[in-house]
Each structure stands twice: as structure tokens, then as C-alpha cells.
Design an enzyme around this catalytic site. Structure first.
Site, short mmCIF file in Angstrom:
data_model
loop_
_atom_site.label_atom_id
_atom_site.label_comp_id
_atom_site.label_asym_id
_atom_site.label_seq_id
_atom_site.Cartn_x
_atom_site.Cartn_y
_atom_site.Cartn_z
N ARG A 160 -0.10 1.37 0.93
CA ARG A 160 -0.36 2.69 0.34
C ARG A 160 0.59 2.94 -0.84
NH1 ARG A 160 -3.90 2.01 3.46
NH2 ARG A 160 -4.91 3.53 4.85
N SER A 237 -5.77 10.26 6.42
CA SER A 237 -4.46 10.19 7.10
C SER A 237 -3.46 11.03 6.33
CB SER A 237 -3.96 8.75 7.16
OG SER A 237 -4.84 7.95 7.91
N GLU A 333 1.54 11.32 3.20
CA GLU A 333 0.82 10.36 2.36
C GLU A 333 0.26 10.98 1.08
OE1 GLU A 333 -3.20 8.78 2.84
OE2 GLU A 333 -2.29 7.01 3.73
#
Ligand code: EPU
Length: 337
Positions: A160, A237, A333
């Protein structure tokens, strides 16, 4: 199209948070980025808004990337090279490549967002990351006032993560990705590393799945677990799965034997943030209008009328609960702006 004033961004972020852009321009061609009118202002580059937490009004010029286009850019004995404009919808693009007979992206079906945003956080799911199929990208560099091309090594992909996040370009709008080229190997291999995906195919009695059958299985798994942002606003997420040392994971496992642990190539262990959050009592729990999803505790959802402040309040409470129970820090995130 000229720069517009005071545009409401609620429809342009999938958490449906309120906020206005002081100035806004929708871009449909890479050449428009060279317009001197865009050079001076403080900017924010907006894609699908599916990884964004809006903290309210933003006193910036929001550049909404809507550049279309998808084509076979080239091929050699080993691979097809497919280019797509930054504004293309990611899922539609993946389904189009499959329909053309160019497989390789099927595991990334149904991920919200745009093609141009995909490399920034190196989207990933079901055993595949976009970096595995990435070839090059084109971007407009506002500092150099020039178009640049970055290859896979230059993008410094991680979990990520990419150069764009490492340099803070996703926050300060210095680089605008205009197109991405993918390398899809002709010798296709199914990627069935992920247990949920194997189970889904086994349940349908499919032993040697085609790329389209894998795409359908991925979509079925996602629809079962993840809320559709159009129905329950969310950004997927909300936290990274934390990476801890092997010693730290072993110590945690001694007191929590069911702790899911995923060993990484660098020796560290990836923990499941969703599991930690559920064990900390937050699955399906809400604080005001914002809660953690009842079927997947890693998804933060807006039950209606939430603001950025409500999101931060729930985020902080979840982080505190996990810290208290496990001594693990959860890192958000999405991009906060
Ligand atoms: N788990 C729980 N309770 C929960 C949620 C998960 O116990 O409420 C457990 C599961 O049982 C499993 C483990 O945690 O043992 C991992 O859960 P899952 O397989 O659902 O995946 P994840 O780690 O929560 C990651 C990605 C997703 C991606 C899936 C599938 C991150 C931050 N998230 O989720 O990506 O779709 O794997 O590959 O890496 C996204 O980034 O927005 C995203 C949705």
C-alpha cells in the site's frame, strides 16, 4: 473548461463526507495540465475519492482527473502492454481487459477508484498487487512543468505504498498521473494464493478456473464481505495490516493463540488489523454516525450524516482500543485532507 468556484465534494468521496473545494477543475486531457492557470495555486489531485477522508472545506484548487482512454499500446512474445487514462474506472478497465482476452488483473476486480490512483497506494487484493502488473506511468510534473515517465523501479512500490506517498505528492499535488501502462504476461497463470478465493471456486465446483471465473469469484467474495460504497459509504480497509517483528508476533501469539500471522519476505510478520479490531470489541460498533462494519471490522462506515471530525473520533477510539489490548499501533490507510 474554466476553473469553477466552491464545488461541493460530497458526491466525489466514497465516505460521503461534506466539504467544498474553493476552486475546482475537471481534466479530460493530459495537455490541460500545462495550463499556466493551474501552476500557481495550492492543489489537490482527486481521482475516484475512494481512499479519501475529507476534513471539511479545502482552500485549494481541486483537479479532478477524468482523462479517458484504453488501448493495446504494444505487445511482444511475452506480454501485452495495455495503456489506460487516469480517469478510467478501475473495475470497468479490468473487465474490459478480460473481455479483450488479456488476462492478469482479474484478482483486482471490483476495487473502487480510478486507474490513475491505483499505483499511488499500490492497490492489492486476493494475492495480487497492481505493482505485479505495472509497466510504466505518465505524469505531469508541476515543478518541472514537463511530462515524465516512471517505470516500475522508479515507483518504489511497497505494501500500500509508492514513491508518490513517500514523497508526499499524493498530498501536495506536485505530480498528476495522466496514464498507466500495464504489462500482462501472455503465459497466464491463475493466482489462487488466497484461501477465500480457493474456497469460493471449490464451492462452485471449478477446478481449473478461467480468468473470468476468477474475476467472478473475487466479486462474489468481495460482495459478501465488503459494503458497496454506493449503499454504505466507506473507503475499503481503513487501516494498514500492521507489520511487526517476529519476536513481537511470537509474544502476542503466546497470549492470543488464534492471532492470524502472515510471514513477509523481509522476516517481519503481517498481522490482521480486522482481527485485532474485532477482538478489541469494535466489529459492528459505532460512535455517533461512524462505526466499524459488522461483517468486516477493518472497514469504517458512515451510517449517515458523518463529518470528517466524526471519522477521526471513531478512528482514534479504535486505535486506542487495539493499543490497549495488544500494544499494536494501527496506521490509517486513506489520505486525510
Ligand atoms: N478478520 C477477523 N475479523 C474481521 C475481519 C478480518 O477476524 O472483522 C480476520 C479474517 O478472518 C482473516 C484476517 O483477519 O483471518 C484477514 O482478513 P481478510 O482476509 O478479510 O483481509 P484483510 O487483511 O482484512 C486485506 C486488504 C483488503 C483486501 C483483502 C483481500 C489491507 C489493509 N486490506 O484485508 O484490501 O481486499 O485483504 O486480499 O491490506 C483495501 O485495501 O481497501 C482492501 C479492501
Amino acid at each position: 473548461m474554466p476553473v469553477a468556484a466552491a464545488i461541493d465534494l460530497t458526491p466525489f468521496n466514497t465516505l460521503a463526507l461534506p466539504g467544498k473545494a474553493a476552486r475546482y477543475r475537471r481534466l479530460t486531457e493530459a495537455g490541460q495540465l500545462a495550463d499556466p492557470a493551474l501552476a500557481e495555486d495550492k492543489r489537490f489531485i482527486l481521482g475516484g475519492g475512494s481512499n479519501l477522508v475529507l476534513n471539511g472545506d479545502i482552500d485549494r484548487l481541486v483537479l479532478h482527473m477524468a482523462i479517458p482512454g484504453k488501448r493495446l499500446a504494444g505487445e511482444d512474445d511475452d506480454a501485452w502492454y495495455i495503456e489506460a487514462g487516469a480517469g478510467e474506472n478501475w473495475h470497468d478497465f479490468v473487465q474490459w481487459t478480460l473481455a479483450q482476452g488479456w488476462p492478469g488483473l482479474e484478482n483486482l476486480s471490483l476495487i473502487p477508484g480510478t486507474v490513475g490512483a491505483a499505483p499511488i497506494q499500490n492497490i492489492g487484493a486476493y494475492g495480487l498487487e497492481v505493482s505485479d502488473r505495472f509497466h510504466t506511468l505518465s505524469a505531469w510534473d508541476f515543478n518541472r512543468r514537463a511530462e515524465v515517465t516512471l517505470d516500475r523501479a522508479a515507483c518504489r512500490f511497497g505494501y500500500r505504498d509508492s514513491l508518490f506517498k513517500q514523497q508526499g505528492w499524493h498530498l501536495d499535488g506536485q505530480m498528476a498521473i495522466t496514464a498507466v501502462t500495464f504489462r500482462l504476461p501472455k503465459r497466464w497463470q491463475p493466482n489462487l494464493d488466497y484461501a477465500d478465493l480457493r474456497d469460493q471456486l471449490a464451492a462452485a465446483d471449478i477446478a481449473a478456473p478461467s480468468p473470468s471465473q476468477i474475476a467472478a469469484a473475487v466479486m462474489a467474495v468481495r460482495r459478501r464481505k465488503l459494503p458497496d460504497p454506493a449503499v454504505i459509504p466507506n473507503v475499503g480497509s481503513f487501516f494498514h495490516n500492521p507489520l511487526v517483528s517476529a519476536a513481537a508476533a511470537a509474544a502476542l501469539r503466546a497470549s492470543h493463540p488464534a492471532l492470524p500471522c502472515y510471514p513477509q519476505p523481509d522476516g517481519r510478520i503481517k498481522l490482521a488489523a480486522g482481527w485485532l479490531i474485532e477482538q478489541a470489541g469494535w466489529k459492528g460498533r459505532r460512535l455517533g454516525p461512524v462505526g466499524m462494519y459488522e461483517k468486516q471490522a477493518l472497514i469504517l462506515v458512515n451510517h449517515g450524516g458523518a463529518t470528517g471530525a466524526d471519522v477521526r473520533r471513531t478512528m482514534t477510539a479504535v486505535q486506542a482500543a487495539v493499543r490497549e489490548k495488544f500494544g499494536v499501533e494501527l496506521q490509517a490507510e486513506p489520505v486525510f485532507i
